[in-house]
Design a protein around this motif. Structure first.
Motif, mmCIF file in Angstrom:
data_model
loop_
_atom_site.group_PDB
_atom_site.id
_atom_site.type_symbol
_atom_site.label_atom_id
_atom_site.label_comp_id
_atom_site.label_asym_id
_atom_site.label_seq_id
_atom_site.Cartn_x
_atom_site.Cartn_y
_atom_site.Cartn_z
ATOM 1 N N VAL A 1 -14.643 54.935 18.669
ATOM 2 C CA VAL A 1 -15.320 54.144 19.695
ATOM 3 C C VAL A 1 -15.739 52.781 19.164
ATOM 4 C CG1 VAL A 1 -17.439 53.995 21.094
ATOM 5 C CG2 VAL A 1 -16.112 56.116 21.039
ATOM 6 N N TRP A 2 -16.348 52.772 17.991
ATOM 7 C CA TRP A 2 -16.945 51.541 17.485
ATOM 8 C C TRP A 2 -15.992 50.692 16.655
ATOM 9 C CZ3 TRP A 2 -21.049 49.874 19.777
ATOM 10 C CH2 TRP A 2 -21.890 50.787 20.411
ATOM 11 N N GLY A 3 -14.952 51.296 16.089
ATOM 12 C CA GLY A 3 -13.939 50.530 15.381
ATOM 13 C C GLY A 3 -14.255 50.147 13.945
ATOM 14 N N SER A 4 -15.467 50.383 13.492
ATOM 15 C CA SER A 4 -15.797 50.091 12.101
ATOM 16 C C SER A 4 -16.839 51.090 11.619
ATOM 17 C CB SER A 4 -16.346 48.668 11.940
ATOM 18 O OG SER A 4 -17.695 48.586 12.369
ATOM 19 N N GLU A 5 -16.847 51.321 10.317
ATOM 20 C CA GLU A 5 -17.829 52.242 9.752
ATOM 21 C C GLU A 5 -19.249 51.718 9.942
ATOM 22 O OE1 GLU A 5 -16.959 53.424 5.737
ATOM 23 O OE2 GLU A 5 -15.286 54.693 6.396
ATOM 24 N N GLU A 6 -19.431 50.422 9.782
ATOM 25 C CA GLU A 6 -20.769 49.840 9.923
ATOM 26 C C GLU A 6 -21.319 50.059 11.331
ATOM 27 O OE1 GLU A 6 -22.698 45.436 10.038
ATOM 28 O OE2 GLU A 6 -21.276 45.834 8.423
ATOM 29 N N ALA B 1 -20.271 52.299 13.575
ATOM 30 C CA ALA B 1 -20.409 53.742 13.799
ATOM 31 C C ALA B 1 -21.678 54.262 13.131
ATOM 32 C CB ALA B 1 -19.175 54.478 13.278
ATOM 33 N N ARG B 2 -21.957 53.778 11.927
ATOM 34 C CA ARG B 2 -23.168 54.181 11.208
ATOM 35 C C ARG B 2 -24.430 53.747 11.960
ATOM 36 N NH1 ARG B 2 -21.084 52.257 6.602
ATOM 37 N NH2 ARG B 2 -19.842 54.027 6.002
ATOM 38 N N ARG B 3 -24.381 52.541 12.486
ATOM 39 C CA ARG B 3 -25.526 52.046 13.258
ATOM 40 C C ARG B 3 -25.784 52.979 14.451
ATOM 41 N NH1 ARG B 3 -24.090 47.057 12.608
ATOM 42 N NH2 ARG B 3 -22.865 46.915 14.508
ATOM 43 N N PHE B 4 -24.711 53.349 15.162
ATOM 44 C CA PHE B 4 -24.849 54.274 16.289
ATOM 45 C C PHE B 4 -25.418 55.612 15.825
ATOM 46 C CE2 PHE B 4 -23.056 57.952 18.482
ATOM 47 C CZ PHE B 4 -23.622 57.783 19.744
ATOM 48 N N MET B 5 -24.884 56.157 14.757
ATOM 49 C CA MET B 5 -25.278 57.494 14.300
ATOM 50 C C MET B 5 -26.720 57.545 13.794
ATOM 51 S SD MET B 5 -22.752 59.667 14.746
ATOM 52 C CE MET B 5 -23.025 61.014 13.611
ATOM 53 N N PHE B 6 -27.195 56.461 13.201
ATOM 54 C CA PHE B 6 -28.491 56.493 12.522
ATOM 55 C C PHE B 6 -29.622 55.758 13.246
ATOM 56 C CE2 PHE B 6 -25.623 57.848 9.213
ATOM 57 C CZ PHE B 6 -26.351 58.836 8.581
ATOM 58 N N GLU B 7 -29.361 55.233 14.425
ATOM 59 C CA GLU B 7 -30.421 54.598 15.195
ATOM 60 C C GLU B 7 -30.809 55.490 16.361
ATOM 61 O OE1 GLU B 7 -29.267 50.638 16.349
ATOM 62 O OE2 GLU B 7 -29.347 49.911 14.291
ATOM 63 N N PRO B 8 -32.102 55.533 16.697
ATOM 64 C CA PRO B 8 -32.541 56.340 17.846
ATOM 65 C C PRO B 8 -31.810 55.898 19.116
ATOM 66 C CG PRO B 8 -34.423 55.592 16.571
ATOM 67 C CD PRO B 8 -33.218 54.871 16.028
ATOM 68 N N ILE C 1 -21.936 60.918 25.019
ATOM 69 C CA ILE C 1 -22.367 59.520 24.946
ATOM 70 C C ILE C 1 -21.222 58.659 24.419
ATOM 71 C CG2 ILE C 1 -23.925 57.903 23.773
ATOM 72 C CD1 ILE C 1 -26.027 60.215 23.815
ATOM 73 N N LEU C 2 -20.565 59.139 23.377
ATOM 74 C CA LEU C 2 -19.436 58.377 22.817
ATOM 75 C C LEU C 2 -18.306 58.238 23.830
ATOM 76 C CD1 LEU C 2 -19.457 59.856 19.208
ATOM 77 C CD2 LEU C 2 -19.848 57.450 19.835
ATOM 78 N N GLY C 3 -18.046 59.289 24.579
ATOM 79 C CA GLY C 3 -17.002 59.227 25.605
ATOM 80 C C GLY C 3 -17.334 58.207 26.683
ATOM 81 N N ARG C 4 -18.593 58.181 27.099
ATOM 82 C CA ARG C 4 -18.995 57.188 28.110
ATOM 83 C C ARG C 4 -18.887 55.770 27.554
ATOM 84 N NH1 ARG C 4 -22.871 61.443 29.599
ATOM 85 N NH2 ARG C 4 -24.296 60.541 28.081
#
Length: 148
Positions: A98-103, A105-112, A138-141
């Protein structure tokens, strides 16, 4: 869900094409190297992140057993630990897609996240199996342009 199995298997460093071979690999015990690969990808700067999947003392014991060539079976994850790791790997690969980069994706995974009542996606996924489809929803949406 076969499309998700291949990236997950690659991330785990195992040969499994499809969900059933992946399930078998998890049931038979993923190698510690799979844990190391996922932790390096998801949380490279958090030296304690692996302990969210395997208890600290258990992991230390398994690493010691792994170093001792005479001990068999001690260097693999239990089915429960492997399931938790594979669950995380599945959501992580979806976040990367979804996000295209590790940075990002990490922001999505680790932020409320508001749709998780202020909880972090990584926490929801690791807590139990019921969290995975919520975060994947959420990722699908996000991927397909729905409101999140």
């Amino acid at each position: 869900m076969p499309a998700i199995a291949d990236p997950v298997s690659r991330l785990l460093g195992i040969r499994a094409s499809g969900p059933l071979p992946l399930m078998s690999a998890v049931e038979n015990g993923l190698p510690l190297a799979a844990l190391d690969r996922v932790v390096r990808s998801v949380a490279p700067s958090d030296s304690k992140f692996a302990f969210r999947i395997v208890a600290r003392a258990t992991l230390a014991r398994r690493r010691k057993a792994s170093a001792d060539a005479t001990v068999r079976g001690g260097s693999r994850l239990s089915a429960e630990e492997g399931t938790r790791l594979a669950r995380l790997a599945g959501v992580w690969t979806a976040a990367l897609d979804v996000w295209g980069s590790e940075e990002a994706a990490r922001r999505f995974m680790f932020e409320p996240h508001a749709l998780l009542h202020g909880r972090r996606p990584v926490d929801v996924v690791l807590e139990n199996e019921l969290g995975r489809p919520v975060v994947e929803g959420i990722l699908g949406r996000l991927k397909y342009g729905s409101a999140v």
